[in-house]
Every structure is written in C-alpha cells, then in structure tokens.
Design a protein around this motif. Structure first.
Motif, mmCIF file in Angstrom:
data_model
loop_
_atom_site.group_PDB
_atom_site.id
_atom_site.type_symbol
_atom_site.label_atom_id
_atom_site.label_comp_id
_atom_site.label_asym_id
_atom_site.label_seq_id
_atom_site.Cartn_x
_atom_site.Cartn_y
_atom_site.Cartn_z
ATOM 1 N N ILE A 79 5.343 -0.530 2.519
ATOM 2 C CA ILE A 79 4.523 0.678 2.437
ATOM 3 C C ILE A 79 5.322 1.731 1.685
ATOM 4 N N THR A 80 4.786 2.179 0.534
ATOM 5 C CA THR A 80 5.514 3.193 -0.227
ATOM 6 C C THR A 80 5.216 4.570 0.360
ATOM 7 N N LEU A 81 6.276 5.376 0.474
ATOM 8 C CA LEU A 81 6.183 6.653 1.179
ATOM 9 C C LEU A 81 6.647 7.803 0.287
ATOM 10 N N GLY A 82 6.284 7.743 -1.001
ATOM 11 C CA GLY A 82 6.627 8.822 -1.924
ATOM 12 C C GLY A 82 8.125 9.085 -1.949
ATOM 13 N N ALA A 83 8.495 10.348 -1.879
ATOM 14 C CA ALA A 83 9.909 10.752 -2.000
ATOM 15 C C ALA A 83 10.779 10.168 -0.890
ATOM 16 N N ARG A 84 10.160 9.706 0.205
ATOM 17 C CA ARG A 84 10.971 9.135 1.304
ATOM 18 C C ARG A 84 11.380 7.690 1.038
ATOM 19 N N GLY A 85 10.760 7.038 0.061
ATOM 20 C CA GLY A 85 11.144 5.661 -0.255
ATOM 21 C C GLY A 85 10.084 4.680 0.164
ATOM 22 N N ALA A 86 10.488 3.561 0.757
ATOM 23 C CA ALA A 86 9.522 2.516 1.100
ATOM 24 C C ALA A 86 9.939 1.844 2.410
ATOM 25 N N ASP B 116 6.825 14.551 -12.413
ATOM 26 C CA ASP B 116 5.481 13.971 -12.576
ATOM 27 C C ASP B 116 5.485 12.592 -11.911
ATOM 28 N N THR B 117 4.711 12.457 -10.846
ATOM 29 C CA THR B 117 4.733 11.182 -10.117
ATOM 30 C C THR B 117 3.690 10.184 -10.639
ATOM 31 N N THR B 118 3.006 10.509 -11.739
ATOM 32 C CA THR B 118 2.033 9.567 -12.302
ATOM 33 C C THR B 118 2.713 8.220 -12.544
ATOM 34 N N ALA B 119 2.083 7.159 -12.053
ATOM 35 C CA ALA B 119 2.552 5.775 -12.268
ATOM 36 C C ALA B 119 3.819 5.428 -11.482
ATOM 37 N N ALA B 120 4.201 6.285 -10.523
ATOM 38 C CA ALA B 120 5.366 5.921 -9.681
ATOM 39 C C ALA B 120 5.077 4.620 -8.944
ATOM 40 N N GLY B 121 3.854 4.518 -8.402
ATOM 41 C CA GLY B 121 3.480 3.302 -7.683
ATOM 42 C C GLY B 121 3.451 2.092 -8.619
ATOM 43 N N ASP B 122 2.969 2.296 -9.839
ATOM 44 C CA ASP B 122 2.925 1.180 -10.798
ATOM 45 C C ASP B 122 4.338 0.735 -11.165
ATOM 46 N N ALA C 113 13.998 2.140 -9.569
ATOM 47 C CA ALA C 113 13.201 2.228 -10.800
ATOM 48 C C ALA C 113 12.176 3.358 -10.703
ATOM 49 N N ALA C 114 11.462 3.415 -9.567
ATOM 50 C CA ALA C 114 10.391 4.420 -9.429
ATOM 51 C C ALA C 114 10.974 5.828 -9.376
ATOM 52 N N SER C 115 12.201 5.967 -8.832
ATOM 53 C CA SER C 115 12.802 7.313 -8.772
ATOM 54 C C SER C 115 13.097 7.822 -10.186
ATOM 55 N N PRO D 113 0.820 -1.218 0.000
ATOM 56 C CA PRO D 113 0.000 0.000 0.000
ATOM 57 C C PRO D 113 0.852 1.266 0.000
ATOM 58 N N ASN D 114 0.282 2.366 -0.511
ATOM 59 C CA ASN D 114 0.892 3.670 -0.239
ATOM 60 C C ASN D 114 0.327 4.154 1.108
ATOM 61 N N GLU D 115 0.638 5.389 1.474
ATOM 62 C CA GLU D 115 0.221 5.856 2.813
ATOM 63 C C GLU D 115 -1.307 5.836 2.976
HETATM 64 P P1 ATP Z 1 1.284 7.308 -7.673
HETATM 65 O O1 ATP Z 1 -0.157 7.224 -7.259
HETATM 66 O O2 ATP Z 1 1.801 8.700 -7.896
HETATM 67 O O3 ATP Z 1 1.628 6.385 -8.791
HETATM 68 P P2 ATP Z 1 1.728 6.015 -5.148
HETATM 69 O O4 ATP Z 1 0.976 6.921 -4.224
HETATM 70 O O5 ATP Z 1 1.127 4.703 -5.483
HETATM 71 O O6 ATP Z 1 2.160 6.783 -6.456
HETATM 72 P P3 ATP Z 1 4.225 6.636 -3.844
HETATM 73 O O7 ATP Z 1 4.439 6.156 -2.478
HETATM 74 O O8 ATP Z 1 3.916 8.093 -4.027
HETATM 75 O O9 ATP Z 1 3.150 5.682 -4.538
HETATM 76 O O10 ATP Z 1 5.517 6.332 -4.745
HETATM 77 C C1 ATP Z 1 5.935 5.016 -5.024
HETATM 78 C C2 ATP Z 1 7.434 4.966 -4.998
HETATM 79 O O11 ATP Z 1 7.934 5.852 -6.015
HETATM 80 C C3 ATP Z 1 8.067 5.434 -3.698
HETATM 81 O O12 ATP Z 1 8.173 4.379 -2.755
HETATM 82 C C4 ATP Z 1 9.429 5.897 -4.186
HETATM 83 O O13 ATP Z 1 10.296 4.784 -4.302
HETATM 84 C C5 ATP Z 1 9.127 6.453 -5.588
HETATM 85 N N1 ATP Z 1 8.927 7.903 -5.546
HETATM 86 C C6 ATP Z 1 7.757 8.570 -5.472
HETATM 87 N N2 ATP Z 1 7.957 9.908 -5.438
HETATM 88 C C7 ATP Z 1 9.297 10.087 -5.491
HETATM 89 C C8 ATP Z 1 10.156 11.242 -5.485
HETATM 90 N N3 ATP Z 1 9.663 12.490 -5.423
HETATM 91 N N4 ATP Z 1 11.497 11.041 -5.539
HETATM 92 C C9 ATP Z 1 12.017 9.793 -5.620
HETATM 93 N N5 ATP Z 1 11.257 8.663 -5.638
HETATM 94 C C10 ATP Z 1 9.920 8.806 -5.571
#
Ligand code: ATP
Length: 318
Positions: A231-238, A261-267, A293-295, A195-197
């Motif tokens: 748990i994915t934590l955006g820019a903080r990692g996982a 653009d963080t679109t598809a970062a989670g994917d 990869a996601a970065s 999950p994300n947050e």
């Molecule tokens: P999205 O809905 O935007 O696809 P998400 O909410 O499912 O993303 P996030 O936790 O935001 O998932 O991001 C997934 C992973 O992408 C994070 O764990 C991290 O490894 C990477 N990531 C996201 N944002 C950044 C960032 N600003 N810099 C570096 N890595 C990032």
C-alpha cells in the motif's frame, strides 16, 4: 535466464491548458498556456520500467520491457510509438486501431493548481483479450516474467491477463488505479496488489490513514486471497505485507525529499517495483527500490519527464 517485464495498459496524450480559472459550463476562458505530454498509466509505468531496467552492479540482471497497448491511427499514436522506441521499450504488441483515435486527456489547471480532467479513452477501450493472448504466448520463461497491469483498459481484458498470467506461472502485479471494485476470484490470482490509500479503502472498506490501518487493509486483502500487498502512502513510503512469509510486514519509509509535483509518483513506483521483482529482488527490497525511484520523481515536474534513470536510483543509499 532473461527476465522480462510486460506492462499491459493505457497510452494517452495529455493536453494541458493552464489558465487563471477553469471555465464554468458554457464559458470560454482566454489567455492560457498549452502543454502536450505523453501519459496514460500503462505508458508511464512502461517508461518508468524501461529507464530502470539497466544492468545493475548488484544483480547483473537486465530485464527487457514490453508494452502491450492499443493506439489510434493518428499523429498521437505515431508520436507515442516513437517515444516508446526512444525509451527502448519493445512495442511489437502495441496495435494500431483502424477505427478509434488514440486516448486523449484534456486537462485544465487554474492559478491555484485545481484541475478538471476529461478523458476520451479511444483505442485504449478496445485493448482486447486477443492482443493480450498474443503477447503472453510469446513469453518463453514465465517464471522470470512480471506482468504489470492497471485499470485504465477494459476490465475483462485486465482480468483475462491476470488469470492467464497466473495459470502460466508468471508473477502478476496489479496497480488497481483508477479505483474500481474487483472480482475476488481474480484477486486471488495476483502475486501482488499495489493500491494507494484511496484504492485500498475502496477494496477493503477500511480507511487507510496510517500504519495501523494499512496493516488492517493488508490483512483484509490477504483474506481475499492476495498473497502480497503493497500500500503506497505518499510521503510516508509504502506498507508491505506478505501472507505466510517469515518477513514481517513493515512500513518502508520514502527517502525525505522536497516534493514539487507528485504526478506519476505511483506510476514510477509500480514500474520500479516490477523491474526489481524481475531482477530477482525479494519483495521488501523491491519496494525499497521503488520508494527510492518514486522519491526522485516527485522532485521534478511532469509525468514521464519526471521518471528517473537507473544510475540516479542506485546512487541513493539504502
Ligand atoms: P500519484 O497519483 O500522485 O501518482 P499515488 O497516489 O498513486 O500517486 P502515492 O502513494 O502518493 O501514490 O505515492 C507513491 C509512492 O511515491 C510512495 O509510496 C512514495 O514512495 C513516493 N512518494 C510520493 N510522495 C512522496 C513525497 N512527498 N516524498 C517522497 N516520496 C514520495
């Protein structure tokens, strides 16, 4: 042994209009630009996995990537199938639905980047257990198979895939997006949940904002029977936590990048994680690979257009 990744999920076509403002009910806004992009969480994750499933110098493994999905008998479905072929994705378990159109998302974006989205799931809503059963029956080496699922297809189909994968000894990874409440008995059949947050909060009622609350949420998911929690934590990692493992839980940092653009970062993260697990990487190493990869994906515009290829990820030092 041939490692395989089976992604089971949605395929959509995203139609995006960027305009000065979003229309109010009954209003027509003229003067936007139009973009059409392939999307859907399942398709994005399958493309991410396929681009990363190359022979790697450190493992020598090369998983095949199979996508199990349902598209309509229309131009969008045919374009999606062509795109999967170009990406080297095995598509023999993608059905073409005779009655329902392909999934479509209509996305409006205003000048401030605010969006409004309407999704017609179409054929995605008819992905059924029979199709999943056919796909899973083709798997000859369950121990080296990773199943990757999301929640954009019918929940009974997802739950069936989880139970079947578990019973046959496959590792099943669930990306619980978009957030939905899930049956604890099904959660207990997972190898890992990602999950994300927001999704972690819906599943555990714990508001995840930092490492401490991520640890609490992961513990909660362990008590619900999930052995591995990421748990994915955006820019903080996982944050990665394994119940009953010698490896202590850890927050694995995301490589610092300038995100556009963080679109598809989670994917991207989930496709990469599945490939790394199929290659035989330990969970923490697989999560570190997925963070790399996601970065890369967040430094580029778009969904599938932003997904990196293997050499780019291998070029980032550990
Ligand atoms: P999205 O809905 O935007 O696809 P998400 O909410 O499912 O993303 P996030 O936790 O935001 O998932 O991001 C997934 C992973 O992408 C994070 O764990 C991290 O490894 C990477 N990531 C996201 N944002 C950044 C960032 N600003 N810099 C570096 N890595 C990032």
């Amino acid at each position: 042994m041939s490692a395989t990744v089976f992604v089971i999920g949605s395929s959509n076509t995203d139609m995006v209009i960027k305009a000065s403002k979003l229309p109010a009910p009954g209003e027509t806004v003229i003067g936007g630009t139009f973009l059409m992009n392939p999307g859907g969480k399942g398709a994005n994750q399958a493309v991410a996995a396929a681009r990363l499933a190359l022979i790697s110098s450190d493992t020598g493994a090369s998983p095949t990537v199979t996508f199990v999905a349902n598209v309509g008998n229309d131009v969008f479905g045919r374009q999606a199938l062509q795109q999967f072929e170009r990406e080297g994705i095995r598509s023999e378990f993608i059905s073409t639905d005779a009655d329902e159109p392909s999934g479509v998302a209509l996305i409006g974006v205003d000048s401030r980047g605010e969006n409004s989205i309407m999704v017609a799931s179409g054929a995605n809503a008819r992905l059924d257990q029979h199709q999943v059963a056919n796909a899973l029956a083709s798997i000859s080496e369950p121990a080296s198979t990773v199943i990757l699922l999301q929640l954009e297809t019918p929940l009974p189909t997802v739950e069936y895939a989880i139970r079947q994968g578990y019973e046959r000894g496959m590792r099943v990874v669930l990306n619980p997006a978009p957030a939905q409440v899930l049956d604890p008995a099904v959660l207990a059949c997972l190898y890992a949940i990602t999950p994300n947050e927001t999704e972690a909060e819906l599943l555990t009622s714990i508001r995840v904002t930092d490492e401490t609350t991520a640890r609490q949420a992961a513990q909660h998911l362990h008590t619900m029977g999930v052995p591995n929690v990421v748990i994915t934590l955006g820019a903080r990692g996982a944050y990665v936590s394994s119940a009953g493992s010698d490896t202590p839980p850890a927050l694995l940092p995301a490589p610092p990048v300038t995100a556009v653009d963080t679109t598809a970062a989670g994917d991207c993260f989930n496709g990469a994680l599945a490939v790394a697990l199929a290659e035989g990487k330990a969970l923490a190493d697989a999560v570190a690979f997925a963070c790399k990869a996601a970065s890369i994906s967040v430094t580029r515009l778009g969904a599938q257009a932003s997904l990196p290829h293997r050499p780019e990820v291998d070029a980032i030092p550990l």
